[in-house]
Design a protein around this motif. Structure first.
Motif, mmCIF file in Angstrom:
data_model
loop_
_atom_site.group_PDB
_atom_site.id
_atom_site.type_symbol
_atom_site.label_atom_id
_atom_site.label_comp_id
_atom_site.label_asym_id
_atom_site.label_seq_id
_atom_site.Cartn_x
_atom_site.Cartn_y
_atom_site.Cartn_z
ATOM 1 N N ILE A 98 -4.236 5.425 3.258
ATOM 2 C CA ILE A 98 -4.760 4.095 2.930
ATOM 3 C C ILE A 98 -5.987 3.771 3.787
ATOM 4 C CG2 ILE A 98 -4.255 1.621 3.032
ATOM 5 C CD1 ILE A 98 -1.334 2.368 2.327
ATOM 6 N N HIS A 99 -5.915 4.112 5.068
ATOM 7 C CA HIS A 99 -7.026 3.845 5.994
ATOM 8 C C HIS A 99 -8.323 4.465 5.482
ATOM 9 C CE1 HIS A 99 -9.076 3.360 9.881
ATOM 10 N NE2 HIS A 99 -9.459 4.619 9.755
ATOM 11 N N PHE A 100 -8.272 5.734 5.096
ATOM 12 C CA PHE A 100 -9.495 6.404 4.664
ATOM 13 C C PHE A 100 -9.842 6.086 3.206
ATOM 14 C CE2 PHE A 100 -8.523 9.011 8.431
ATOM 15 C CZ PHE A 100 -9.749 8.911 9.072
ATOM 16 N N PHE A 101 -8.834 5.763 2.383
ATOM 17 C CA PHE A 101 -9.154 5.305 1.028
ATOM 18 C C PHE A 101 -9.953 4.012 1.076
ATOM 19 C CE2 PHE A 101 -8.152 2.389 -2.450
ATOM 20 C CZ PHE A 101 -8.691 3.101 -3.517
ATOM 21 N N GLY A 164 -4.909 -5.123 10.940
ATOM 22 C CA GLY A 164 -6.147 -4.430 11.270
ATOM 23 C C GLY A 164 -6.958 -4.052 10.054
ATOM 24 N N ILE A 165 -6.320 -3.473 9.048
ATOM 25 C CA ILE A 165 -7.057 -3.009 7.876
ATOM 26 C C ILE A 165 -7.575 -4.189 7.055
ATOM 27 C CG2 ILE A 165 -5.133 -2.808 6.230
ATOM 28 C CD1 ILE A 165 -6.312 -0.086 5.432
ATOM 29 N N SER A 166 -6.807 -5.302 7.021
ATOM 30 C CA SER A 166 -7.253 -6.490 6.285
ATOM 31 C C SER A 166 -8.431 -7.164 6.989
ATOM 32 C CB SER A 166 -6.096 -7.487 6.136
ATOM 33 O OG SER A 166 -5.011 -6.918 5.443
ATOM 34 N N GLY A 167 -8.331 -7.332 8.314
ATOM 35 C CA GLY A 167 -9.415 -7.950 9.067
ATOM 36 C C GLY A 167 -10.676 -7.116 9.044
ATOM 37 N N ASN A 168 -10.518 -5.805 9.120
ATOM 38 C CA ASN A 168 -11.674 -4.913 9.064
ATOM 39 C C ASN A 168 -12.368 -5.014 7.711
ATOM 40 O OD1 ASN A 168 -12.592 -1.839 8.264
ATOM 41 N ND2 ASN A 168 -13.048 -2.325 10.406
ATOM 42 N N PHE A 169 -11.580 -5.017 6.637
ATOM 43 C CA PHE A 169 -12.148 -5.113 5.288
ATOM 44 C C PHE A 169 -12.880 -6.443 5.104
ATOM 45 C CE2 PHE A 169 -11.951 -6.458 0.866
ATOM 46 C CZ PHE A 169 -12.482 -5.366 0.216
ATOM 47 N N TYR A 170 -12.265 -7.535 5.553
ATOM 48 C CA TYR A 170 -12.871 -8.859 5.383
ATOM 49 C C TYR A 170 -14.216 -8.944 6.094
ATOM 50 C CZ TYR A 170 -13.614 -13.880 5.912
ATOM 51 O OH TYR A 170 -14.158 -15.141 5.910
ATOM 52 N N HIS A 171 -14.302 -8.439 7.307
ATOM 53 C CA HIS A 171 -15.558 -8.537 8.044
ATOM 54 C C HIS A 171 -16.598 -7.540 7.527
ATOM 55 C CE1 HIS A 171 -12.973 -10.860 10.781
ATOM 56 N NE2 HIS A 171 -14.090 -11.498 11.044
ATOM 57 N N HIS A 172 -16.172 -6.423 6.983
ATOM 58 C CA HIS A 172 -17.116 -5.553 6.284
ATOM 59 C C HIS A 172 -17.682 -6.264 5.051
ATOM 60 C CE1 HIS A 172 -15.735 -1.391 7.990
ATOM 61 N NE2 HIS A 172 -16.565 -2.033 8.787
ATOM 62 N N ILE A 206 -9.612 -1.172 15.757
ATOM 63 C CA ILE A 206 -8.775 -0.773 16.886
ATOM 64 C C ILE A 206 -7.328 -1.219 16.658
ATOM 65 C CG2 ILE A 206 -8.329 -1.162 19.341
ATOM 66 C CD1 ILE A 206 -11.385 -1.329 19.714
ATOM 67 N N LEU A 207 -7.147 -2.442 16.164
ATOM 68 C CA LEU A 207 -5.790 -2.923 15.891
ATOM 69 C C LEU A 207 -5.103 -2.052 14.841
ATOM 70 C CD1 LEU A 207 -6.304 -6.807 15.836
ATOM 71 C CD2 LEU A 207 -5.373 -5.395 17.687
ATOM 72 N N GLY A 208 -5.847 -1.673 13.801
ATOM 73 C CA GLY A 208 -5.275 -0.814 12.770
ATOM 74 C C GLY A 208 -4.880 0.545 13.320
ATOM 75 N N LEU A 209 -5.732 1.122 14.166
ATOM 76 C CA LEU A 209 -5.412 2.414 14.779
ATOM 77 C C LEU A 209 -4.220 2.294 15.723
ATOM 78 C CD1 LEU A 209 -9.031 3.696 15.527
ATOM 79 C CD2 LEU A 209 -7.481 4.497 13.728
ATOM 80 N N LEU A 210 -4.148 1.181 16.437
ATOM 81 C CA LEU A 210 -2.984 0.958 17.290
ATOM 82 C C LEU A 210 -1.718 0.869 16.450
ATOM 83 C CD1 LEU A 210 -1.783 0.431 20.066
ATOM 84 C CD2 LEU A 210 -2.360 -1.991 19.804
ATOM 85 N N GLY A 211 -1.820 0.234 15.281
ATOM 86 C CA GLY A 211 -0.684 0.181 14.369
ATOM 87 C C GLY A 211 -0.230 1.573 13.956
ATOM 88 N N ILE A 212 -1.197 2.456 13.669
ATOM 89 C CA ILE A 212 -0.855 3.830 13.299
ATOM 90 C C ILE A 212 -0.153 4.538 14.453
ATOM 91 C CG2 ILE A 212 -1.854 6.094 12.788
ATOM 92 C CD1 ILE A 212 -3.913 4.701 11.039
ATOM 93 N N SER A 213 -0.624 4.320 15.679
ATOM 94 C CA SER A 213 0.010 4.980 16.822
ATOM 95 C C SER A 213 1.418 4.449 17.073
ATOM 96 C CB SER A 213 -0.856 4.812 18.076
ATOM 97 O OG SER A 213 -0.884 3.472 18.518
#
Length: 262
Positions: A98-101, A164-172, A206-213
């Protein structure tokens, strides 16, 4: 006994995983220091930061597409290559895919481009993302059959990944609205958290990557997250410095990455 084992939050690492963890942390750390020193990966606003002939560049949209597609395909292929496993393994494969899609989707439908990308940077980043995608999945595969960590962080990881993925998408999306199709100029971003930090998209990444970890709970995923976070901290610092140099009216209270702090 190692600290992670005492805390009970990570799977017990094997020698190969420990070595890969050190390599990931070190290589990403070096990239971060290079950013601070002015040696940038040539994409986005830093695509022309270093001299490069036109023959060594590709259009930015093409370059960005090739950055993320191999990593996305590695995630998709993992469902076929490694069909078995537990819920944690399924969640990790899904999160990475999902992250890379999302990134491929943004390249195709959200971002607006005006410049070019250095082929050397394109290759370095593309290979890095592909290796990150595959290695996160493969190191998780090695944990199958091992005792689960005493503290289960899958649910907090899922929540943090989605934030993380939602916030990243919104700001993009907000960044894409700053530029008309075909426009070449930059503007000071507005809306969302841009009034507090210049790189909220990095903060949410970073938050999204932390979620993955947290979903993974391996030493390797934690090392990859820490290394990526350090690189993005450095990238956000030089991004803020770039905006200050280009815009006399850049608001000095706007931080680089963390509101009120940095």
């Amino acid at each position: 006994m190692a600290i992670p084992m005492v805390l009970g939050v990570l799977f017990p690492p094997r020698l190969a995983i420990t070595a890969a963890s050190v390599l990931a942390l070190t290589s990403l750390g070096i990239l971060g220091f290079l950013e601070i020193r002015g040696i940038h990966l040539k994409y986005s606003k830093f695509s022309n930061a270093a001299a490069s002939s036109i023959s060594s560049k590709v259009p930015s949209r093409v370059g960005m597409f090739f950055l993320y597609t191999p990593a996305f395909l590695a995630g998709v292929a993992s469902f076929w290559l490694f069909p078995d496993g537990d819920l944690r393994f399924l969640l990790l494969k899904s999160a990475i895919t999902i992250h890379f899609f999302k990134r491929v989707f943004e390249v195709a439908f959200i971002h607006k481009y005006s410049g070019e990308m250095g082929i050397d940077s394109m290759i370095i980043i593309s290979v890095s993302y592909f290796f990150l995608s595959f290695s996160l999945i493969y190191t998780q595969l090695l944990t199958l059959g091992l005792p689960e960590p005493s503290i289960d962080l899958k649910n907090p990881g899922i929540a943090l990944f989605l934030i993380g993925i939602s916030g990243n998408f919104y700001h993009h999306y907000l960044l894409s609205k700053l530029r008309e199709e075909g426009g070449k100029g930059y503007k000071i971003p507005r809306g969302g958290l841009f009034g507090m930090v210049i790189c909220p998209h990095y903060l949410f990444e970073i938050l999204g990557l932390l979620g993955i970890s947290l979903i993974s709970q391996t030493l390797y995923s934690l090392s990859a997250t820490l290394g990526s976070a350090f690189y993005l901290v450095c990238r956000s610092y030089v991004t803020r410095r770039w905006y200050i140099s280009k815009f006399e009216d850049f608001p000095k209270e706007v931080k680089a990455l963390i509101p009120y702090v940095f």
